[in-house]
Design a protein around this motif. Structure first.
Motif, short mmCIF file in Angstrom:
data_model
loop_
_atom_site.label_atom_id
_atom_site.label_comp_id
_atom_site.label_asym_id
_atom_site.label_seq_id
_atom_site.Cartn_x
_atom_site.Cartn_y
_atom_site.Cartn_z
N PRO A 247 -27.86 35.74 20.48
CA PRO A 247 -27.62 35.72 19.04
C PRO A 247 -26.13 35.79 18.71
CG PRO A 247 -29.34 37.29 19.60
CD PRO A 247 -28.73 36.87 20.88
N VAL A 248 -25.70 34.99 17.75
CA VAL A 248 -24.31 35.03 17.27
C VAL A 248 -24.15 36.26 16.38
CG1 VAL A 248 -22.56 33.85 15.89
CG2 VAL A 248 -24.10 32.53 17.36
N MET A 249 -23.11 37.05 16.63
CA MET A 249 -22.89 38.29 15.89
C MET A 249 -21.68 38.15 14.97
SD MET A 249 -25.39 40.03 17.15
CE MET A 249 -25.07 41.67 16.49
N ILE A 250 -21.81 38.66 13.74
CA ILE A 250 -20.70 38.70 12.78
C ILE A 250 -20.64 40.10 12.19
CG2 ILE A 250 -19.79 37.82 10.60
CD1 ILE A 250 -21.05 35.17 11.18
N ASP A 251 -19.52 40.79 12.42
CA ASP A 251 -19.34 42.16 11.92
C ASP A 251 -20.48 43.08 12.35
OD1 ASP A 251 -16.97 41.40 10.68
OD2 ASP A 251 -17.99 40.87 8.81
N GLY A 252 -20.96 42.89 13.57
CA GLY A 252 -22.00 43.76 14.10
C GLY A 252 -23.42 43.36 13.72
N ASP A 253 -23.59 42.34 12.88
CA ASP A 253 -24.92 41.89 12.46
C ASP A 253 -25.22 40.52 13.05
OD1 ASP A 253 -25.61 44.10 10.98
OD2 ASP A 253 -24.72 43.33 9.13
N THR A 254 -26.50 40.27 13.29
CA THR A 254 -26.92 38.95 13.78
C THR A 254 -26.77 37.93 12.67
OG1 THR A 254 -28.54 39.98 15.25
CG2 THR A 254 -28.81 37.65 14.79
N LYS A 255 -26.17 36.78 12.98
CA LYS A 255 -26.01 35.72 11.99
C LYS A 255 -27.33 34.97 11.82
CE LYS A 255 -23.31 31.62 10.79
NZ LYS A 255 -22.28 30.64 11.24
N ALA A 256 -27.87 35.02 10.62
CA ALA A 256 -29.15 34.36 10.33
C ALA A 256 -28.91 33.04 9.59
CB ALA A 256 -30.04 35.27 9.48
N TRP A 257 -29.93 32.18 9.59
CA TRP A 257 -29.82 30.89 8.92
C TRP A 257 -29.52 31.07 7.45
CZ3 TRP A 257 -34.86 28.14 11.00
CH2 TRP A 257 -34.69 27.90 12.37
N GLU A 258 -28.62 30.23 6.93
CA GLU A 258 -28.36 30.22 5.49
C GLU A 258 -29.44 29.40 4.80
OE1 GLU A 258 -26.52 26.61 7.19
OE2 GLU A 258 -26.55 28.74 7.74
N LEU A 259 -29.41 29.40 3.47
CA LEU A 259 -30.49 28.79 2.69
C LEU A 259 -30.67 27.31 2.98
CD1 LEU A 259 -32.68 28.96 0.59
CD2 LEU A 259 -30.95 28.81 -1.20
N SER A 260 -29.60 26.56 3.08
CA SER A 260 -29.73 25.11 3.29
C SER A 260 -30.44 24.81 4.61
CB SER A 260 -28.35 24.44 3.27
OG SER A 260 -27.50 25.01 4.25
N LYS A 261 -30.13 25.56 5.67
CA LYS A 261 -30.79 25.33 6.96
C LYS A 261 -32.26 25.76 6.89
CE LYS A 261 -30.32 26.15 11.94
NZ LYS A 261 -30.34 24.71 12.25
N CYS A 262 -32.54 26.83 6.16
CA CYS A 262 -33.94 27.27 5.98
C CYS A 262 -34.75 26.17 5.30
CB CYS A 262 -33.99 28.54 5.13
SG CYS A 262 -33.33 30.02 5.94
N CYS A 263 -34.16 25.54 4.28
CA CYS A 263 -34.86 24.47 3.56
C CYS A 263 -35.15 23.29 4.47
CB CYS A 263 -34.02 24.01 2.37
SG CYS A 263 -33.96 25.16 1.00
N ARG A 264 -34.14 22.90 5.25
CA ARG A 264 -34.33 21.75 6.14
C ARG A 264 -35.43 22.02 7.15
NH1 ARG A 264 -28.63 21.76 5.99
NH2 ARG A 264 -28.50 22.76 8.04
N TYR A 265 -35.49 23.25 7.66
CA TYR A 265 -36.52 23.57 8.65
C TYR A 265 -37.90 23.61 7.99
CZ TYR A 265 -39.14 25.96 12.29
OH TYR A 265 -40.09 26.28 13.23
N TYR A 266 -37.99 24.24 6.82
CA TYR A 266 -39.30 24.44 6.18
C TYR A 266 -39.89 23.12 5.69
CZ TYR A 266 -42.93 26.47 3.22
OH TYR A 266 -44.14 26.80 2.65
N TRP A 267 -39.08 22.28 5.04
CA TRP A 267 -39.59 21.03 4.48
C TRP A 267 -39.36 19.85 5.42
CZ3 TRP A 267 -37.83 24.34 0.30
CH2 TRP A 267 -38.85 24.68 -0.61
N GLN A 268 -38.76 20.09 6.58
CA GLN A 268 -38.63 19.07 7.62
C GLN A 268 -38.02 17.76 7.12
OE1 GLN A 268 -39.46 19.58 11.03
NE2 GLN A 268 -39.48 21.69 10.28
N ASN A 269 -36.99 17.88 6.26
CA ASN A 269 -36.26 16.70 5.76
C ASN A 269 -37.18 15.66 5.12
OD1 ASN A 269 -33.69 17.66 6.68
ND2 ASN A 269 -34.28 17.04 8.76
N THR A 270 -38.17 16.13 4.36
CA THR A 270 -39.13 15.21 3.72
C THR A 270 -38.63 14.68 2.39
OG1 THR A 270 -40.25 17.12 2.69
CG2 THR A 270 -41.12 16.30 4.80
N GLY A 271 -37.46 15.14 1.92
CA GLY A 271 -36.95 14.69 0.64
C GLY A 271 -37.65 15.33 -0.54
N ALA A 272 -38.20 16.53 -0.34
CA ALA A 272 -38.93 17.22 -1.40
C ALA A 272 -38.01 17.52 -2.58
CB ALA A 272 -39.54 18.52 -0.87
N ALA A 273 -38.57 17.44 -3.80
CA ALA A 273 -37.79 17.73 -5.00
C ALA A 273 -37.31 19.18 -5.01
CB ALA A 273 -38.63 17.44 -6.24
#
Length: 511
Positions: A247-273
């Motif tokens: 895991p990548v660490m920043i200031d002692g915390d694990t770096k988690a996916w930001e919102l844009s990456k979460c969206c791409r993973y969840y909707w699988q680049n389907t072009g959802a509105a």
């Protein structure tokens, strides 16, 4: 997390700290509850001996606090809890285990079925747990409804494999509504709901001048937490990993996916509105972060409302109706009239130089969207508020009712469109900027450019050459707020006909 009564005090604290960050707004409380849980499971004698051994090892309380990241008040609370535990704790533990014997069997059964990808019947569940068939029939539709889906006469489970036994016991408990879910998923879910409500509160506050920015900041946090809760439920590792898989660490915390990456993973680049809506608001937030632009509120109100609606739909689809935000929200009271002049003033403000970066971003983003996405209510909500007439003078139906046009029949949609035409009255036909006219013609006639457009409007006298504020013609009209001429669709169709006449084109070019 699963608490093991056989851990030493040191093991328990270190493992609990790794799951629940000490001092966090939510995780700090969850961590202290987990420590209390270990104390209760370990029993009075063991907990007292283990705690004393840890204190002796550290030498001083100050060293103890530093090693275990614990405040003095927390230690005092643990000591008090240990002193209040009954001597017959072991007997109580056995009774507790007996109480959950069938529940634990159900957990093992459901997890095994989920991991193997097999469905199950109510009869199989009853045989595995020793519950009656009648008892088993109630659980999939009530206590487990978020995790069990009926497929014909069978059932499938999803999500149990990522729970601990303690979490499943909490889900199954009859006191579920009064129980705080202290799992990582539960903490993230609660955070998501809190920030969504905070976004609404900020936007609806009549004393808030920067509604849009306040709303976006909070709804982005809400969405990010909700996606992380969803990934916790589904067992998706949403941490950033380095080339070694750590895991990548920043200031002692694990770096988690930001919102844009979460969206791409969840909707699988389907072009959802829904994705377009989130990307629009995130991009807008980045551009207004250091600017004072309160006039944006009217311009993006539709996108903000859609973001909230999409959030609640996602929340309910993933975690069930019990998590709906509606029970915490009322329809915001609004002044029923926003004057035409106020709207014109807001439009004028958007044309000023200090709005240029944001204005160009909004125009470019919307222009680049597919028409289907742009028209979707999931990208931008468009609505009319119409007085609702009851069938009876004292009818008790809902004061406000929302109609989803995407679920109307053809006949209902036809009636709706007639109603919209009635509400809007005569809509202004002057909508197209010169650049838009050129772009529409250029799709069919590559040689058509801005110079040709100028020659055309002059040749056909589509508009005056000087500014006439009162001018409203068939092809163009002066529009306040834009403070110049805009063109009609009729003008575009006329130009298409003109471009098909080579002799006329030659004449216009010579004019």
């Amino acid at each position: 997390m699963q608490i093991n009564k056989d851990w030493s005090f040191s093991e328990a604290i270190l493992k609990i700290n790794s799951s629940y960050k000490p001092g966090g707004q939510f995780s700090g409380k969850a961590r202290n509850v987990a420590i209390e849980h270990w104390v209760q499971l370990a029993g009075k004698n063991k907990a007292r001996i283990e705690l004393q051994a840890a204190l002796d090892e550290c030498g001083t309380k100050k060293a103890f606090y530093q090693k275990y990241q614990m405040a003095s008040a927390t230690l005092e609370g643990i000591l008090e809890l240990i002193s209040n535990l009954p001597e017959q704790q072991l007997v109580q533990q056995k009774a507790h285990a007996s109480k959950y014997q069938k529940v634990d069997r159900a957990f093992s059964f459901l997890v095994s079925k989920e991991r193997s990808g097999e469905t199950f019947t109510i009869k199989e569940l009853a045989e595995a747990t020793d519950w009656t068939v009648e008892t088993c029939k109630t659980y999939p539709t009530k206590r487990w409804h978020q995790y069990v889906e009926k497929i014909g006469m069978d059932y499938s489970s999803s999500g149990f494999a990522y729970m601990s036994l303690e979490e499943f016991r909490t889900v199954h408990s009859q006191k579920l509504q009064q129980t705080t879910d202290l799992s990582s998923r539960g903490i993230l879910l609660e955070k998501a709901k809190e920030f969504a409500l905070l976004a609404v509160s900020t936007y609806n506050n009549p004393f808030t001048h920067y509604k849009t920015y306040g709303f976006i900041v909070n709804i982005v946090i809400a969405y990010t937490s909700l996606f992380h809760a969803i990934f916790e439920k589904k067992g998706v590792d949403y941490r950033y990993l380095d080339s070694s898989g750590n895991p990548v660490m920043i200031d002692g915390d694990t770096k988690a996916w930001e919102l844009s990456k979460c969206c791409r993973y969840y909707w699988q680049n389907t072009g959802a509105a829904e994705v377009a809506n989130i990307e629009f608001l995130v991009g807008l937030r980045n551009r207004i972060e250091h600017r004072s632009l309160p006039a944006l509120d009217l311009a993006v109100a539709g996108e903000c409302q859609s973001a909230l609606s999409n959030f609640e739909n996602l929340l309910i689809n993933e975690f069930g109706d019990t998590h709906t935000l509606c029970v915490n929200l009322a329809i915001a009271m609004q002044l029923t009239r926003i004057s035409e002049q106020a709207q014109i003033d807001a439009m004028k403000q958007l044309q000023r130089e200090n709005y240029r970066v944001v204005r160009e971003y909004m125009e470019t983003f919307r222009k680049d969207l597919d028409e289907e996405v742009f028209q979707s209510q999931h990208f931008r909500l468009r609505a009319f508020l119409v007085p609702k007439v009851g069938n009876h003078a004292k009818s008790s139906d809902l004061t406000i009712e929302f109609v989803n046009v995407e679920k109307l029949s053809a006949k209902q949609l036809s009636n709706y469109e007639r109603g919209v035409a009635f509400i809007k009255g005569v809509e202004s036909p002057y909508k197209l900027k010169p650049g838009k006219v050129v772009a529409l013609l250029n799709d069919h006639f590559s040689e058509f450019n801005m110079a040709m457009h100028i020659k055309c409007w002059k040749y056909f006298t589509a508009r005056p050459q000087s500014i006439e504020v009162s001018f409203k013609g068939e092809y163009a009209g002066y529009v306040e707020g834009f403070d110049h001429y805009l063109y009609t669709k009729t003008w575009v169709e006329h130009l298409k006909t003109v471009m098909g006449n080579k002799a006329l084109i030659a004449t216009i070019k010579k004019s």
